[in-house]
Design a protein around this motif. Structure first.
Motif, PDB file in Angstrom:
ATOM      1  N   ILE A   1       0.862  -1.217  -0.118  1.00 29.58           N
ATOM      2  CA  ILE A   1       0.084   0.152   0.097  1.00 29.58           C
ATOM      3  C   ILE A   1       0.717   1.141   0.084  1.00 29.58           C
ATOM      4  CG2 ILE A   1      -1.758   1.209   1.357  1.00 29.58           C
ATOM      5  CD1 ILE A   1      -2.983  -1.235   2.430  1.00 29.58           C
ATOM      6  N   LEU A   2       1.863   1.280   0.687  1.00 26.01           N
ATOM      7  CA  LEU A   2       2.940   2.196   0.736  1.00 26.01           C
ATOM      8  C   LEU A   2       3.383   2.741  -0.641  1.00 26.01           C
ATOM      9  CD1 LEU A   2       4.401   4.367   2.346  1.00 26.01           C
ATOM     10  CD2 LEU A   2       5.752   2.570   3.152  1.00 26.01           C
ATOM     11  N   ASN A   3       4.097   1.722  -1.327  1.00 30.56           N
ATOM     12  CA  ASN A   3       4.569   1.667  -2.458  1.00 30.56           C
ATOM     13  C   ASN A   3       3.229   2.353  -3.461  1.00 30.56           C
ATOM     14  OD1 ASN A   3       7.041   0.974  -1.857  1.00 30.56           O
ATOM     15  ND2 ASN A   3       6.728  -1.330  -2.564  1.00 30.56           N
ATOM     16  N   SER A   4       2.090   1.875  -3.378  1.00 30.10           N
ATOM     17  CA  SER A   4       1.084   2.274  -4.207  1.00 30.10           C
ATOM     18  C   SER A   4       0.721   3.994  -4.078  1.00 30.10           C
ATOM     19  CB  SER A   4      -0.291   1.859  -4.079  1.00 30.10           C
ATOM     20  OG  SER A   4       0.128   0.375  -4.450  1.00 30.10           O
ATOM     21  N   LEU A   5       0.793   4.303  -2.661  1.00 32.79           N
ATOM     22  CA  LEU A   5       0.692   5.819  -2.165  1.00 32.79           C
ATOM     23  C   LEU A   5       1.824   6.666  -2.889  1.00 32.79           C
ATOM     24  CD1 LEU A   5      -0.605   5.098   1.385  1.00 32.79           C
ATOM     25  CD2 LEU A   5      -1.568   6.407  -0.290  1.00 32.79           C
ATOM     26  N   ILE A   6       3.108   6.084  -2.632  1.00 30.92           N
ATOM     27  CA  ILE A   6       4.136   6.896  -3.364  1.00 30.92           C
ATOM     28  C   ILE A   6       3.883   6.969  -4.684  1.00 30.92           C
ATOM     29  CG2 ILE A   6       6.768   6.870  -3.803  1.00 30.92           C
ATOM     30  CD1 ILE A   6       6.859   5.057  -1.191  1.00 30.92           C
ATOM     31  N   LYS A   7       3.536   6.214  -5.546  1.00 33.59           N
ATOM     32  CA  LYS A   7       3.503   6.151  -7.095  1.00 33.59           C
ATOM     33  C   LYS A   7       2.372   7.262  -7.103  1.00 33.59           C
ATOM     34  CE  LYS A   7       5.047   1.409  -8.100  1.00 33.59           C
ATOM     35  NZ  LYS A   7       4.942   0.394  -8.323  1.00 33.59           N
ATOM     36  N   ALA A   8       1.208   7.145  -6.409  1.00 37.72           N
ATOM     37  CA  ALA A   8       0.239   7.910  -6.462  1.00 37.72           C
ATOM     38  C   ALA A   8       0.404   9.315  -6.127  1.00 37.72           C
ATOM     39  CB  ALA A   8      -1.015   7.729  -5.517  1.00 37.72           C
ATOM     40  N   ALA A   9       1.448   9.618  -5.441  1.00 43.03           N
ATOM     41  CA  ALA A   9       1.751  11.001  -4.849  1.00 43.03           C
ATOM     42  C   ALA A   9       2.637  11.598  -6.320  1.00 43.03           C
ATOM     43  CB  ALA A   9       2.566  10.938  -3.756  1.00 43.03           C
ATOM     44  N   ALA A  10       3.536  10.618  -7.060  1.00 42.06           N
ATOM     45  CA  ALA A  10       4.308  11.062  -7.967  1.00 42.06           C
ATOM     46  C   ALA A  10       3.527  11.340  -9.153  1.00 42.06           C
ATOM     47  CB  ALA A  10       5.272   9.927  -8.441  1.00 42.06           C
ATOM     48  N   ASN A  11       2.441  10.474  -9.426  1.00 39.07           N
ATOM     49  CA  ASN A  11       1.575  10.802 -10.558  1.00 39.07           C
ATOM     50  C   ASN A  11       0.736  12.201 -10.442  1.00 39.07           C
ATOM     51  OD1 ASN A  11       2.305   8.292 -11.865  1.00 39.07           O
ATOM     52  ND2 ASN A  11       0.820   7.055 -11.019  1.00 39.07           N
ATOM     53  N   SER A  12       0.551  12.377  -9.050  1.00 45.27           N
ATOM     54  CA  SER A  12      -0.429  13.629  -8.855  1.00 45.27           C
ATOM     55  C   SER A  12       0.357  14.829  -8.976  1.00 45.27           C
ATOM     56  CB  SER A  12      -0.735  13.594  -7.506  1.00 45.27           C
ATOM     57  OG  SER A  12       0.102  13.986  -6.420  1.00 45.27           O
ATOM     58  N   GLY A  13       1.764  14.813  -9.091  1.00 49.26           N
ATOM     59  CA  GLY A  13       2.592  16.077  -9.497  1.00 49.26           C
ATOM     60  C   GLY A  13       3.207  16.807  -8.068  1.00 49.26           C
ATOM     61  N   ALA A  14       2.945  15.867  -7.105  1.00 52.39           N
ATOM     62  CA  ALA A  14       3.645  16.069  -5.909  1.00 52.39           C
ATOM     63  C   ALA A  14       4.973  16.224  -5.989  1.00 52.39           C
ATOM     64  CB  ALA A  14       3.354  15.393  -4.567  1.00 52.39           C
ATOM     65  N   ASP A  15       5.603  17.322  -5.246  1.00 46.38           N
ATOM     66  CA  ASP A  15       7.064  17.277  -5.275  1.00 46.38           C
ATOM     67  C   ASP A  15       7.867  16.364  -4.336  1.00 46.38           C
ATOM     68  OD1 ASP A  15       7.435  19.820  -6.807  1.00 46.38           O
ATOM     69  OD2 ASP A  15       6.118  20.673  -5.143  1.00 46.38           O
ATOM     70  N   GLY A  16       7.134  15.918  -3.151  1.00 48.68           N
ATOM     71  CA  GLY A  16       7.723  14.945  -2.506  1.00 48.68           C
ATOM     72  C   GLY A  16       6.703  14.208  -1.291  1.00 48.68           C
TER      73      GLY A  16
ATOM     74  N   LYS B   1       1.994  -0.813  16.808  1.00 52.24           N
ATOM     75  CA  LYS B   1       2.623  -1.996  16.468  1.00 52.24           C
ATOM     76  C   LYS B   1       2.332  -2.409  14.899  1.00 52.24           C
ATOM     77  CE  LYS B   1       4.099  -6.406  18.381  1.00 52.24           C
ATOM     78  NZ  LYS B   1       4.091  -7.109  19.632  1.00 52.24           N
ATOM     79  N   ASP B   2       1.072  -2.333  14.790  1.00 52.02           N
ATOM     80  CA  ASP B   2       0.288  -2.897  13.748  1.00 52.02           C
ATOM     81  C   ASP B   2       0.873  -1.962  12.265  1.00 52.02           C
ATOM     82  OD1 ASP B   2      -1.117  -4.736  14.804  1.00 52.02           O
ATOM     83  OD2 ASP B   2      -3.001  -3.527  14.856  1.00 52.02           O
ATOM     84  N   LEU B   3       1.262  -0.661  12.638  1.00 51.92           N
ATOM     85  CA  LEU B   3       1.609   0.296  11.409  1.00 51.92           C
ATOM     86  C   LEU B   3       3.068   0.086  11.184  1.00 51.92           C
ATOM     87  CD1 LEU B   3      -0.607   3.338  12.570  1.00 51.92           C
ATOM     88  CD2 LEU B   3      -0.793   2.286  10.696  1.00 51.92           C
ATOM     89  N   PHE B   4       3.868  -0.364  12.197  1.00 50.35           N
ATOM     90  CA  PHE B   4       5.447  -0.531  12.034  1.00 50.35           C
ATOM     91  C   PHE B   4       5.530  -1.179  10.742  1.00 50.35           C
ATOM     92  CE2 PHE B   4       9.533  -2.409  13.290  1.00 50.35           C
ATOM     93  CZ  PHE B   4      10.170  -1.298  13.234  1.00 50.35           C
ATOM     94  N   ILE B   5       6.827  -0.509  10.201  1.00 53.13           N
ATOM     95  CA  ILE B   5       7.403  -0.984   8.959  1.00 53.13           C
ATOM     96  C   ILE B   5       8.829  -1.174   9.382  1.00 53.13           C
ATOM     97  CG2 ILE B   5       8.098  -0.746   6.549  1.00 53.13           C
ATOM     98  CD1 ILE B   5       5.465   0.766   5.942  1.00 53.13           C
ATOM     99  N   GLU B   6       9.293  -2.577   9.041  1.00 53.20           N
ATOM    100  CA  GLU B   6      10.715  -2.777   9.542  1.00 53.20           C
ATOM    101  C   GLU B   6      11.728  -1.918   8.970  1.00 53.20           C
ATOM    102  OE1 GLU B   6       8.673  -4.915   8.574  1.00 53.20           O
ATOM    103  OE2 GLU B   6       7.965  -6.194  10.534  1.00 53.20           O
ATOM    104  N   GLU B   7      12.879  -1.858   9.635  1.00 55.78           N
ATOM    105  CA  GLU B   7      14.084  -1.083   9.239  1.00 55.78           C
ATOM    106  C   GLU B   7      14.671  -1.297   7.560  1.00 55.78           C
ATOM    107  OE1 GLU B   7      18.725  -0.246  10.090  1.00 55.78           O
ATOM    108  OE2 GLU B   7      17.271  -0.247  11.727  1.00 55.78           O
ATOM    109  N   GLU B   8      14.795  -2.788   7.681  1.00 53.00           N
ATOM    110  CA  GLU B   8      15.290  -3.283   6.296  1.00 53.00           C
ATOM    111  C   GLU B   8      14.449  -3.135   5.090  1.00 53.00           C
ATOM    112  OE1 GLU B   8      13.429  -6.646   8.663  1.00 53.00           O
ATOM    113  OE2 GLU B   8      14.696  -5.268   9.104  1.00 53.00           O
ATOM    114  N   LYS B   9      13.351  -2.831   5.209  1.00 51.48           N
ATOM    115  CA  LYS B   9      12.511  -2.511   3.982  1.00 51.48           C
ATOM    116  C   LYS B   9      12.498  -1.046   3.793  1.00 51.48           C
ATOM    117  CE  LYS B   9       8.890  -6.070   5.315  1.00 51.48           C
ATOM    118  NZ  LYS B   9       7.838  -6.338   5.656  1.00 51.48           N
ATOM    119  N   TRP B  10      13.149  -0.017   4.248  1.00 52.69           N
ATOM    120  CA  TRP B  10      13.129   1.159   4.024  1.00 52.69           C
ATOM    121  C   TRP B  10      14.309   1.389   3.037  1.00 52.69           C
ATOM    122  CZ3 TRP B  10       9.575   4.510   4.731  1.00 52.69           C
ATOM    123  CH2 TRP B  10       8.597   4.313   5.653  1.00 52.69           C
TER     124      TRP B  10
END
Length: 587
Positions: free
Chosen positions: A20-35, A58-67
């Protein structure tokens, strides 16, 4: 006016799911956001177990190695990385990935965490400070406690963050007030109900009120009411908001003058050449001067600055007006120079390092350098070098073959076939060449306008390269003296200051490890690289210097493996003398 910066606030809308996070990042890029802006915290650092939201954290936590992959995707999409840091875990993660991060935000909830704030400021990044609900004397106290260097990087963020957020609490008039009182840029963090039309328009009103930055939540589907959905816009809504902001910028106008004004100001200062400029030369600011001239097509100083750096399409004479038709953008090629003739470590470019050939490691890192048009493996036309033809990295690398013993001739062939006017040379014995360092060298070269840019010796051998203006390579080929030691190409520039200009770069301290040997010439070098790549489990992927540095600092015994090996071109006095005499063109 400067373009307003739009940051898509992802916060916890990823629901703890990397997809979901990757989809949000792509959506932000497609929208014209700067960051995009992430929130970094770890549940057991942020709260105690009995805290109401501990399980949610805890449910929202994303592990360090994925960043690493998340941040790489963000950069690949051309987005700036911004981070909210809530606890010590988040700070340590930001320190680790500092080279990815464009800016950070100090959340209002940590305002009394002095050690944490101090750590955030030490990152030396653009810093957002949320001041919604603060009294002036509280802002005064915080700002007065900062060094000037921290103030220069500070942006105040106005915005009420209560839920539900009342429209009257937006209080946009305070944006102009804060700008005037603190002489700082001010942004707006909007938390209007995302389902209301005003959620799209309120940021536009904030722009007219003087906001230099807009921070707005984004979600994939607001109706699912996941975390941070309330004030978030869906991708199509976010795109509409950005489009309206850009239209609003046009309505606000800019510092540019229109055609009528330009004609009225026909006698204004224009940009002309300060001295003769060769075809293919970088036209840096110090090579121009502002004078009155008869050509109304000649660029005005601000216009020229906006399109710099530029390259001369043709030779330009002293006092000739600089017009857009005689300029072209830099076209950058990385040439990885490699052959298979090594005697100390036969066919070293083909030797495997954790399963991949050394030359492939080098090429993968070069492909990560920003704003490069082409990566080339430049080898000879001899049959002995045929095995190198296979290393095209899924078609992303072009193999160009040329003269075996004349590197300059080979490089100019690379330039011709790729249309390059700027060429970055990397030697093929560098399986850990640093993309970050190469980025810095290219940027410095374009600003300097010099013939060659290279780092000072205060870096680990094997992590850098050298950047050439292609025009200077052709100039070198035209010299009468035979070019016999072109594998030591920079010395032709260093030893001939009357013919060539050199830009020496002092790399930032995070790259200064001259005691490390990270070049591949002997068996012990290969042993070191095998340990590094296998320890870090680097497969068919690039290795950033930030990750390499952290590993070698953590395991200093590794760098002792090849510490005793001398750099031949530096420590062999007879060879040094031979290189000096061969590359001094006036001898």
């Amino acid at each position: 006016m400067e373009k307003v910066k739009v940051i898509a606030e992802i916060a916890n809308a990823h629901q703890g799911d990397v997809n979901i996070l990757n989809s949000l990042i792509k959506a932000a890029a497609n929208s014209g956001a700067d960051g995009v802006k992430f929130q970094w915290f770890k549940y057991d650092h942020l709260a105690t177990e009995e805290y109401n939201f501990y399980k949610s954290y805890k449910d929202l936590f994303i592990e360090e190695e994925k960043w690493q992959d998340i941040l790489s995707l963000t950069k690949q999409l051309g987005l700036e990385v911004w981070v909210d840091i809530f606890d010590q875990w988040g700070l340590e993660l930001a320190q680790k990935f500092a080279l990815f991060i464009h800016g950070v935000k100090i959340p209002s909830t940590i305002i009394q965490g002095e050690e944490l704030i101090e750590g955030i400021l030490m990152l030396e990044r653009l810093t957002l400070l949320g001041v919604g609900g603060w009294y002036d004397h509280e802002i005064d106290a915080f700002v007065s406690g900062l060094d000037q260097k921290h103030i220069d990087r500070l942006v105040l963020i106005h915005g009420f963050q209560g839920y539900p957020t009342k429209t009257e609490d937006a209080n946009l008039v305070r944006i102009g007030y804060l700008k005037e009182r603190y002489k700082l840029q001010v942004g707006f963090a909007d938390h209007e109900d995302g389902s209301k039309p005003l959620a799209i328009d309120l940021p536009i009103y904030a722009l007219f009120a003087g906001a230099a930055l807009i921070e707005k939540h984004i979600t994939l589907e607001r109706g699912k009411k996941g975390y941070d959905y309330y004030s978030a816009l869906e991708p199509d809504e976010f795109s509409l908001m950005v489009a309206k902001l850009r239209e609003a910028e046009k309505a606000m106008g800019s510092t540019k003058i229109n055609d009528s004004e330009r004609k009225y100001l026909k006698d204004s200062l224009r940009v002309v050449a300060k001295h003769d400029i060769e075809k293919g030369e970088i036209i840096s600011l110090n090579k121009t001067v502002n004078k009155r001239c008869s050509s109304e097509k000649s660029l005005m100083p601000l216009e020229f600055k906006e399109i710099s750096p530029s390259i001369a399409r043709d030779k330009i004479k002293k006092d000739q007006p600089i017009i857009s038709e005689i300029l072209e953008y830099p076209r950058i090629t990385i040439a990885v120079v490699c052959r298979l003739k090594s005697t100390r470590l036969p066919q070293k470019a083909l030797l495997p390092i954790n399963g991949l050939a050394s030359i492939e490691r080098c090429l993968l890192n070069c492909l990560e350098v920003l704003d490069v048009n082409q990566v080339v493996l430049a080898t000879s036309h001899l049959p002995d070098d045929d095995p190198l033809e296979q290393y095209v990295i899924d078609g992303r690398v072009k193999v160009i073959r040329g003269e075996p013993d004349n590197v300059v001739d080979r490089l100019t062939k690379v330039a011709r076939e790729t249309g390059a006017n700027i060429l970055l040379r990397v030697t093929g014995d560098c399986p850990a060449v640093a993309p970050e360092i190469l980025n810095l060298l290219i940027e410095s070269h374009l600003k300097s306008g010099k013939d060659l840019t290279m780092p000072t010796s205060e870096h680990a051998p094997g992590t850098a390269g050298d950047v050439y203006t292609v025009e200077s390579l052709y100039r070198l080929l035209q010299q009468k003296k035979p070019l016999t030691h072109t594998e030591y190409l920079p010395f032709y520039y260093i030893n001939n200051p009357k013919l060539f200009s050199v830009n020496y770069v002092d790399l930032p301290k995070e790259f200064r490890y001259p005691q490390w040997r990270l070049t591949l010439d002997e068996q012990k070098d290969l042993e070191l690289f095998e340990r590094i790549y296998s320890d870090l489990d680097i497969k068919r992927e690039p290795l950033y210097f930030s990750k390499l540095r952290e590993h070698l600092i953590d395991k200093p015994q590794l760098t002792k493996i090849n510490k005793h090996i001398a750099l031949k071109w530096k420590d062999d006095k007879e060879l040094v003398k031979e290189i000096f005499e061969a590359t001094s063109l006036d001898k």
